[in-house]
Design an enzyme around this catalytic site. Sequence first.
Site, PDB file in Angstrom:
ATOM      1  N   GLU A 201      -8.529  -8.294   3.253  1.00 33.88           N
ATOM      2  CA  GLU A 201      -7.621  -8.058   4.383  1.00 33.88           C
ATOM      3  C   GLU A 201      -8.424  -7.876   5.658  1.00 33.88           C
ATOM      4  OE1 GLU A 201      -4.004  -6.732   4.670  1.00 33.88           O
ATOM      5  OE2 GLU A 201      -3.736  -5.893   2.666  1.00 33.88           O
TER       6      GLU A 201
ATOM      7  N   LEU B 146     -10.614   0.534  -9.355  1.00 35.08           N
ATOM      8  CA  LEU B 146      -9.314   0.193  -8.768  1.00 35.08           C
ATOM      9  C   LEU B 146      -8.799  -1.139  -9.310  1.00 35.08           C
ATOM     10  CD1 LEU B 146      -9.786   1.428  -5.070  1.00 35.08           C
ATOM     11  CD2 LEU B 146      -8.438   2.499  -6.897  1.00 35.08           C
TER      12      LEU B 146
ATOM     13  N   HIS C  38      -4.004 -10.703   9.590  1.00 34.17           N
ATOM     14  CA  HIS C  38      -3.087  -9.607   9.767  1.00 34.17           C
ATOM     15  C   HIS C  38      -2.788  -9.292  11.200  1.00 34.17           C
ATOM     16  CE1 HIS C  38      -1.459  -6.242   7.559  1.00 34.17           C
ATOM     17  NE2 HIS C  38      -1.975  -6.804   6.493  1.00 34.17           N
TER      18      HIS C  38
ATOM     19  N   ASP D 161     -13.787   0.955  -1.736  1.00 32.94           N
ATOM     20  CA  ASP D 161     -14.849   1.498  -2.585  1.00 32.94           C
ATOM     21  C   ASP D 161     -14.300   1.498  -4.015  1.00 32.94           C
ATOM     22  OD1 ASP D 161     -17.231   2.665  -3.342  1.00 32.94           O
ATOM     23  OD2 ASP D 161     -16.890   4.568  -2.316  1.00 32.94           O
ATOM     24  N   ALA D 162     -15.161   1.805  -4.975  1.00 39.06           N
ATOM     25  CA  ALA D 162     -14.723   1.915  -6.369  1.00 39.06           C
ATOM     26  C   ALA D 162     -14.005   0.647  -6.823  1.00 39.06           C
ATOM     27  CB  ALA D 162     -13.814   3.144  -6.539  1.00 39.06           C
TER      28      ALA D 162
ATOM     29  N   LYS E 163      -5.983  -2.520  -0.523  1.00 38.45           N
ATOM     30  CA  LYS E 163      -6.960  -2.482   0.576  1.00 38.45           C
ATOM     31  C   LYS E 163      -8.172  -1.651   0.157  1.00 38.45           C
ATOM     32  CE  LYS E 163      -3.506  -2.956   4.297  1.00 38.45           C
ATOM     33  NZ  LYS E 163      -2.217  -2.811   3.590  1.00 38.45           N
TER      34      LYS E 163
ATOM     35  N   THR F 254       0.831  -1.209   0.000  1.00 38.70           N
ATOM     36  CA  THR F 254       0.000   0.000   0.000  1.00 38.70           C
ATOM     37  C   THR F 254       0.864   1.257   0.000  1.00 38.70           C
ATOM     38  OG1 THR F 254      -1.463  -1.268   1.459  1.00 38.70           O
ATOM     39  CG2 THR F 254      -2.011   1.043   1.111  1.00 38.70           C
ATOM     40  N   ILE F 255       1.893   1.253   0.849  1.00 42.44           N
ATOM     41  CA  ILE F 255       2.774   2.420   0.947  1.00 42.44           C
ATOM     42  C   ILE F 255       3.409   2.713  -0.412  1.00 42.44           C
ATOM     43  CG2 ILE F 255       4.948   3.249   1.967  1.00 42.44           C
ATOM     44  CD1 ILE F 255       4.187   1.614   4.519  1.00 42.44           C
TER      45      ILE F 255
ATOM     46  N   ARG G  27       1.181  -3.534  11.262  1.00 44.11           N
ATOM     47  CA  ARG G  27       2.496  -3.055  11.709  1.00 44.11           C
ATOM     48  C   ARG G  27       2.371  -2.110  12.903  1.00 44.11           C
ATOM     49  NH1 ARG G  27       6.320   0.452   8.017  1.00 44.11           N
ATOM     50  NH2 ARG G  27       6.043  -1.110   6.409  1.00 44.11           N
TER      51      ARG G  27
END
Lengths: 216, 216
Positions: free
Chosen positions: A112, A72, A136, A67-68, A64, A36-37, A139
Amino acid sequence: MKKPLLQIALDQTDLSSALDAAEKIAPHVDVLEAGTILCFAEGVRAVSELRSRYPGHIILADLKAADAGAVLAELVFSRGATWMTLICSAPLATMQAALDTAKKYSGDVQVELYGDWTFEHAQSWLAMGITQAIYHRGRDAQAAGKGWDRDDIERVEKLSRMGMDVSVTGGLTPEDLRRFRGIPVKCFIAGRSLYDCPDPAKAAGEFKTVIDSEWT
Amino acid sequence: MKKPLLQIALDQTDLSSALDAAEKIAPHVDVLEAGTILCFAEGVRAVSELRSRYPGHIILADLKAADAGAVLAELVFSRGATWMTLICSAPLATMQAALDTAKKYSGDVQVELYGDWTFEHAQSWLAMGITQAIYHRGRDAQAAGKGWDRDDIERVEKLSRMGMDVSVTGGLTPEDLRRFRGIPVKCFIAGRSLYDCPDPAKAAGEFKTVIDSEWT
């Protein structure tokens, strides 16, 4: 039982560092994750660059998505992603839209699991054709000192018995993997422990050794 | 009662289309949102570009962060974001890390309400110093035909009474805004209805007219 795959999460804040890390570790892992980062830092060109360099790897775009779902999914699958993540709090309509788009590209989605998800939610995802989830230990939760405990293992086991292919992540050491023995884990996901070390090949080898000895 | 602000969500899949839309609409809105789609498509340079072009606007980076709160917050606040979003299922540790980083930059965070959030969750966010939330009718939920109903309005009202500054989004028309009369809504958020139209200034004006007449 099928052996769990080994996945590397690339969570650098610039693409060139991510590609450097990928170069060191790719031969030793099955799944390359554009974290993601990284995706926010550099956009989905991170996915295209990984795909063009590693045509044979599974490539995961860790968006993650909440929406949309279709937009995505189109962004990442059209650039060569194999899998994409959705957040567990996404509406079912978002999950369905992402899944439909994934299937057009022979790809797949993974949910996730953060926050207050329930097994009833998992059942509704399975009912709509979603078969992958990521368990998960975040972090930030790690930083707050939360370790792997018996509850974690039992939840992974229950999801797996329900028919979910579960990947596991969050500060995993090779020794942690043994606690999941007997569960058909889809992927074990590691990040900094694999590329922020003097010998990534050796570090990956230690994970593979445990996988080979415990999943036979 | 303070007048609600007007926010435009830029959710294009390329930066130049987003900047074109921003150019048309920026003079008529208070908040420019670099949408999740745009941030994933182009990375956080979307935030830097908006900040350099619009130094006086509130700029929101809609990351819907679920983890890595400090790293993601640093990515966007260092590039000039005013606010950043978190997903409601993010662990409290993630929310705290993002909030702490936001405050370093005199910024703020907003929690996006998707899925099975509860008022107890909202209370725990307030307790840790988070005072903004976004009430959402997702674009996929809209596509599935879900309209604004009395329940939506009551939930926004209750959050507001609890002390949360609530923004509202999801296929809003100017007429929909009247249903929130009496509630100190933080921002009304619109997207395609403002920039995908022949006269964005006129479209924004219609929202502002309703805001001015209902919030006096």
